[in-house]
Design a protein around this motif. Sequence first.
Motif, short mmCIF file in Angstrom:
data_model
loop_
_atom_site.label_atom_id
_atom_site.label_comp_id
_atom_site.label_asym_id
_atom_site.label_seq_id
_atom_site.Cartn_x
_atom_site.Cartn_y
_atom_site.Cartn_z
N ASP A 200 0.96 -1.07 0.29
CA ASP A 200 -0.34 0.25 0.05
C ASP A 200 0.33 1.17 -0.34
O ASP A 200 1.52 2.03 1.06
CB ASP A 200 -0.27 -0.37 1.48
N ASP A 201 1.41 2.24 -1.54
CA ASP A 201 1.80 2.58 -1.66
C ASP A 201 2.91 3.06 -0.97
O ASP A 201 3.33 4.23 0.26
CB ASP A 201 0.72 4.17 -0.69
N VAL A 202 4.19 1.96 -0.71
CA VAL A 202 5.10 1.83 -0.70
C VAL A 202 6.39 2.97 -1.49
O VAL A 202 6.25 2.21 -2.48
CB VAL A 202 5.41 0.20 -0.49
N SER A 203 6.67 3.64 -0.39
CA SER A 203 7.92 4.23 -1.17
C SER A 203 8.84 4.01 -0.51
O SER A 203 9.20 4.43 0.85
CB SER A 203 7.74 6.33 -1.50
N PHE A 204 10.77 4.40 -1.29
CA PHE A 204 11.50 4.55 -0.38
C PHE A 204 13.17 4.55 -2.13
O PHE A 204 12.21 4.30 -3.25
CB PHE A 204 12.26 2.86 0.38
N GLN A 205 13.56 4.58 -1.41
CA GLN A 205 15.21 5.00 -2.49
C GLN A 205 16.44 4.30 -1.93
O GLN A 205 16.62 4.07 -0.19
CB GLN A 205 16.02 6.53 -3.04
N VAL A 206 16.99 3.62 -2.21
CA VAL A 206 18.45 2.99 -2.10
C VAL A 206 19.76 3.16 -2.64
O VAL A 206 19.09 3.38 -4.43
CB VAL A 206 18.45 1.41 -2.02
N ARG A 207 20.66 4.50 -2.51
CA ARG A 207 21.76 4.27 -3.03
C ARG A 207 22.29 3.89 -3.10
O ARG A 207 22.93 2.71 -2.19
CB ARG A 207 22.04 5.92 -2.89
N ARG A 208 23.71 3.90 -4.08
CA ARG A 208 25.22 3.87 -4.03
C ARG A 208 25.31 3.08 -2.70
O ARG A 208 26.21 3.89 -1.83
CB ARG A 208 25.68 3.88 -5.77
N GLY A 209 26.22 1.57 -2.71
CA GLY A 209 26.85 2.11 -1.51
C GLY A 209 26.31 1.54 0.37
O GLY A 209 26.55 1.19 0.89
N GLU A 210 24.55 1.34 -0.16
CA GLU A 210 24.34 1.02 0.44
C GLU A 210 23.22 -0.50 0.62
O GLU A 210 22.84 -0.80 -0.18
CB GLU A 210 22.50 2.18 1.23
N VAL A 211 23.29 -0.22 1.84
CA VAL A 211 22.49 -2.17 2.40
C VAL A 211 21.60 -1.36 2.87
O VAL A 211 21.42 -1.38 4.63
CB VAL A 211 23.20 -2.94 3.08
N VAL A 212 20.32 -1.87 2.76
CA VAL A 212 19.13 -2.13 2.97
C VAL A 212 18.16 -2.94 3.27
O VAL A 212 18.33 -3.82 2.63
CB VAL A 212 18.21 -0.87 2.53
N GLY A 213 17.98 -3.30 4.90
CA GLY A 213 17.29 -3.97 5.00
C GLY A 213 15.57 -4.35 5.41
O GLY A 213 15.59 -3.33 4.94
N PHE A 214 14.99 -5.00 4.58
CA PHE A 214 13.72 -4.89 4.63
C PHE A 214 13.31 -5.77 5.38
O PHE A 214 13.01 -7.17 5.19
CB PHE A 214 13.32 -4.90 2.74
N LEU A 215 12.26 -5.37 7.01
CA LEU A 215 12.10 -5.86 8.09
C LEU A 215 10.37 -5.94 8.18
O LEU A 215 9.63 -5.23 7.70
CB LEU A 215 12.07 -5.52 9.16
N GLY A 216 9.75 -7.42 8.36
CA GLY A 216 8.46 -7.21 8.21
C GLY A 216 7.88 -8.40 8.87
O GLY A 216 8.35 -9.94 8.28
#
Lengths: 244, 314
Positions: B21-37
């Motif tokens: 539902d209306d999910v927005s985010f960005q991941v930049r170069r060099g970033e490790v993003v954890g997606f939790l839930g």
Amino acid sequence: MRTTFLIMRRELEAYFTSPLAYVFICIFLALAGALTFYLGGFLERGRADLGAFFVFQPWLYLFLVPALGMRLWAEERKSGSLEFLLTLPVGTAAAVVGKFLAAWIFTGVALSLTFPLWLTVNYLGNPDNGVILAGYLGSWLMAGGFLAISSCVSALTKNQVIAFVASVALCFVFMMSGLELVQGAFAGWAPAALTDVVASFSFLTNFDAIQNGVVDARNLVFFGSLIVVSLTINVALVELNKGA
Amino acid sequence: MDVLLEADRLTKRFGALTAVDDVSFQVRRGEVVGFLGPNGAGKTTTMRMIAGYLPVDAGRARLCGVDVQQQPERARAALGYLPEGAPAYGEMTPLGLLTFVAQVRGLDGNARQERLRELRAYLQLDAVWRRPIETLSKGFKRRVGLAQAILHDPDVLVLDEPTDGLDPNQKFEVRKLLQTIAPDKAILISTHILEEVEAVCDRAIIVARGRIVADGTPQALQARAIDHNVVALTVPADAAERSLEELRNVAQVASVEQQPGSNGELLLLVRPANGADVLPAVNARIREAALPALEVSRRRGRLDDVFRTLTRAA
């Protein structure tokens, strides 16, 4: 084109690294032989042609080709490998065509392994090899038609048994549409033009023409367009059912 | 830093259920993003939309600026994707599968041989290189999945539970691998394992019921924990009364709780007001009042608690 070819080659290799290919070919050859010699009376007929062989091809395909086609998409969806394949830089159409071609070539291999029959008939008499070639061509085209329908049905479900049963039923309707069984359902009410159209969809009618040595453009166009239309629907179904 | 992965108001419905539902985010170069839930929160659905496997109902996903819906094949060329459960063709060997992927990715000849050799060593696939994938253990299957995802050295990696089913050693190896390749990539990984977030992620996004409920560094998320900056003291039981009294009067202390400890000791939890850092003040009071503190520590807060609070309340 390139990805279509790569997918086709991968599929073909997969057939031959599993027992599927060998079991399928053995059963196909055994059944084709048995039908030709016992039911067809190949030797007793005393005729130098392969009519006794070709006449049973549609019935053999009716069960064996859906068995080959049922796994094409159902298995891929069930195991999750569809997600792997379709998130590579591969178009859905390339995947559909590649998988279909692999299976079709495979039926071609099985069919060509019946060549001892051809040798036999040439040893025993002087057959018209042009007619026999036409028969093989027609038979392979018909296998393609059955296969395209089965592949399309396979994209509808994750369950291979459902895919098989539904494919056999649908192929049966196409096969018989020239005969009384299906014609009777239309004859009472439909205009003659429609009845004729339905009849022209018949695998048996189209195959008969070719196997008698009459390679008519209409019959080729029939099988060709049947394959193209089925695969187009197949692409749409794969797209539609991906996430389900 | 440039944005390599962009989810812009992604929405997906399955019948009456809005999975994402209306999910927005960005991941930049060099970033490790954890997606939790929690399970069913929409992690896999979101990742499938980003990978272009599922069509979106609204919003868009971009990989390296290329719209996934409009130019799927171009976008996927920049993406390495590990689907949930690391599916593969079971009858193929790792060698066969990776060769196929390399060919599809347009890698040929010596470059392909070279890359396959690298991956084989990198992911320690030597022992199983020519065995059918369906006969491999979960850990090896997962590593084959990772190998196909990083094979073409993509700018963006989307990995759905890359360490699921691995033993602690294998988890460690995968995390090390991610850290090695992270600097020039944008990496999104989904996981249930919160220690993993602290170990490898620069940022964590928490989703619940299809919506983002938190997005921040692991430290910032920890700061939202109920016992963030709580100071824990161990004192002998006979000094408990006096210690409680003294500590309550320290500036910015909201409350002091008492919990039974072992060996006649008591645990005192000094809870600060508004998450303030009261450790120096508590230390000073311990010295002034000569409290017999046996052990003093400051708690950073547990991601587990934050996770539970956020995903339950939303």
